[in-house]
Design a protein around this motif. Structure first.
Motif, PDB file in Angstrom:
ATOM      1  N   PHE A   1     -14.374 -18.782  19.459  1.00 51.80           N
ATOM      2  CA  PHE A   1     -13.005 -18.320  19.205  1.00 51.80           C
ATOM      3  C   PHE A   1     -12.954 -17.485  17.936  1.00 51.80           C
ATOM      4  N   ILE A   2     -12.102 -16.445  17.970  1.00 53.87           N
ATOM      5  CA  ILE A   2     -11.829 -15.642  16.785  1.00 53.87           C
ATOM      6  C   ILE A   2     -10.478 -14.951  16.977  1.00 53.87           C
ATOM      7  N   GLU A   3      -9.785 -14.698  15.870  1.00 54.20           N
ATOM      8  CA  GLU A   3      -8.586 -13.859  15.920  1.00 54.20           C
ATOM      9  C   GLU A   3      -8.945 -12.501  15.343  1.00 54.20           C
ATOM     10  N   THR A   4      -8.391 -11.451  15.959  1.00 52.09           N
ATOM     11  CA  THR A   4      -8.677 -10.080  15.552  1.00 52.09           C
ATOM     12  C   THR A   4      -7.390  -9.269  15.455  1.00 52.09           C
ATOM     13  N   SER A   5      -7.527  -8.114  14.847  1.00 51.87           N
ATOM     14  CA  SER A   5      -6.494  -7.084  14.914  1.00 51.87           C
ATOM     15  C   SER A   5      -7.203  -5.760  15.113  1.00 51.87           C
ATOM     16  N   ALA A   6      -7.026  -5.171  16.295  1.00 52.59           N
ATOM     17  CA  ALA A   6      -7.611  -3.856  16.539  1.00 52.59           C
ATOM     18  C   ALA A   6      -6.933  -2.827  15.643  1.00 52.59           C
ATOM     19  N   LYS A   7      -5.651  -2.985  15.425  1.00 52.31           N
ATOM     20  CA  LYS A   7      -4.903  -2.020  14.601  1.00 52.31           C
ATOM     21  C   LYS A   7      -5.397  -2.029  13.155  1.00 52.31           C
ATOM     22  N   ALA A   8      -5.570  -3.209  12.575  1.00 53.75           N
ATOM     23  CA  ALA A   8      -5.994  -3.334  11.174  1.00 53.75           C
ATOM     24  C   ALA A   8      -7.520  -3.421  11.030  1.00 53.75           C
ATOM     25  N   ASN A   9      -8.234  -3.361  12.152  1.00 52.52           N
ATOM     26  CA  ASN A   9      -9.696  -3.496  12.173  1.00 52.52           C
ATOM     27  C   ASN A   9     -10.137  -4.797  11.493  1.00 52.52           C
TER      28      ASN A   9
ATOM     29  N   VAL B   1     -10.549 -14.393  22.264  1.00 55.92           N
ATOM     30  CA  VAL B   1     -10.102 -13.499  21.193  1.00 55.92           C
ATOM     31  C   VAL B   1      -8.577 -13.446  21.174  1.00 55.92           C
ATOM     32  N   GLY B   2      -7.984 -13.958  20.084  1.00 56.16           N
ATOM     33  CA  GLY B   2      -6.547 -13.816  19.866  1.00 56.16           C
ATOM     34  C   GLY B   2      -6.314 -12.517  19.115  1.00 56.16           C
ATOM     35  N   ASN B   3      -5.794 -11.512  19.796  1.00 59.86           N
ATOM     36  CA  ASN B   3      -5.638 -10.184  19.193  1.00 59.86           C
ATOM     37  C   ASN B   3      -4.228  -9.996  18.627  1.00 59.86           C
ATOM     38  N   LYS B   4      -4.093  -8.982  17.809  1.00 64.08           N
ATOM     39  CA  LYS B   4      -2.844  -8.568  17.160  1.00 64.08           C
ATOM     40  C   LYS B   4      -2.466  -9.499  16.011  1.00 64.08           C
ATOM     41  N   SER B   5      -3.471  -9.993  15.289  1.00 64.98           N
ATOM     42  CA  SER B   5      -3.215 -10.894  14.160  1.00 64.98           C
ATOM     43  C   SER B   5      -2.456 -10.209  13.026  1.00 64.98           C
ATOM     44  N   ASP B   6      -2.406  -8.879  13.038  1.00 64.13           N
ATOM     45  CA  ASP B   6      -1.615  -8.156  12.038  1.00 64.13           C
ATOM     46  C   ASP B   6      -0.120  -8.353  12.257  1.00 64.13           C
ATOM     47  N   GLN B   7       0.277  -8.806  13.425  1.00 66.80           N
ATOM     48  CA  GLN B   7       1.692  -9.016  13.747  1.00 66.80           C
ATOM     49  C   GLN B   7       2.087 -10.484  13.565  1.00 66.80           C
TER      50      GLN B   7
END
Length: 191
Positions: A146-154, A118-124
């Motif tokens: 594999f997936i990219e996510t943003s916890a902040k932007a859900n 999981v590549g997180n923080k994709s909002d940045q």
């Protein structure tokens, strides 16, 4: 009272401050906090998923990313059916260290553990230092999801978990796991 068909044990690993606890909080509570305390040892949450009219209870262990807790947290790999390795797309070191996390999972986890990178923080995206292509390449080379996510932007939070939950459920239905083995990470409750 809900009737669950299976209980699945998941672990979430990765360096400190990559957003592991934020991802879990977004999944469970649909909330995001800008400031999280560092996880000490391991945190625990429960998520309920529904597939083909069956309820699955997911026990999610949030494993501390701090090196000081590594000897303690290794015991959580054992008996897990799924591991999420989280890195921060704005932090090259967190991506470099996924090889170490993957090696630990394979050394201490069971043979059938399903792994999601999981590549997180994709909002940045403006601060990105790890390309999506690098994440995809690493996942393909190591035969993991594999997936990219943003916890902040859900973004892609539910999809991340449902991808691996669906895969595991399909494997259960195909008889690919020894459900009598307590360390397989799956407990049958009601069939």
């Amino acid at each position: 009272m809900a009737s669950y068909s299976y209980i699945l044990k998941f672990i979430v690993v990765g360096d400190a401050k990559v957003g592991k606890s934020s991802i879990i909080s977004q999944l469970i509570n649909h909330t995001f906090k800008n400031n999280y305390d560092l996880t000490i040892g391991a945190g625990f949450d429960t998520y309920i998923a529904s597939i083909n009219d069956k309820l699955l209870k997911i026990h999610i262990w949030d494993i501390a990313g701090n090196e000081n807790f590594r000897s303690i947290t290794r015991s959580y790999y054992r008996g897990s059916i799924c591991a999420l390795i989280v890195y921060d797309i704005t932090n090259r070191d967190s991506f470099t260290n996924i090889s170490t996390w993957l090696r630990e999972i394979r050394d201490y986890g069971n043979n059938h553990i399903v792994i999601l990178l999981v590549g997180n923080k994709s909002d940045q995206f403006e601060n990105r230092v790890v390309s999506m292509e690098e994440g995809i390449y690493f996942a393909l080379q190591n035969n993991i999801f594999f997936i990219e996510t943003s916890a902040k932007a859900n973004t892609n939070i539910d999809q991340a978990f449902m991808t691996v939950i669906s895969h595991i459920y399909e494997n259960i239905e195909r008889g690919k796991y020894d459900l009598n083995n307590q360390l397989c990470g799956i407990k049958i409750i009601n069939n």
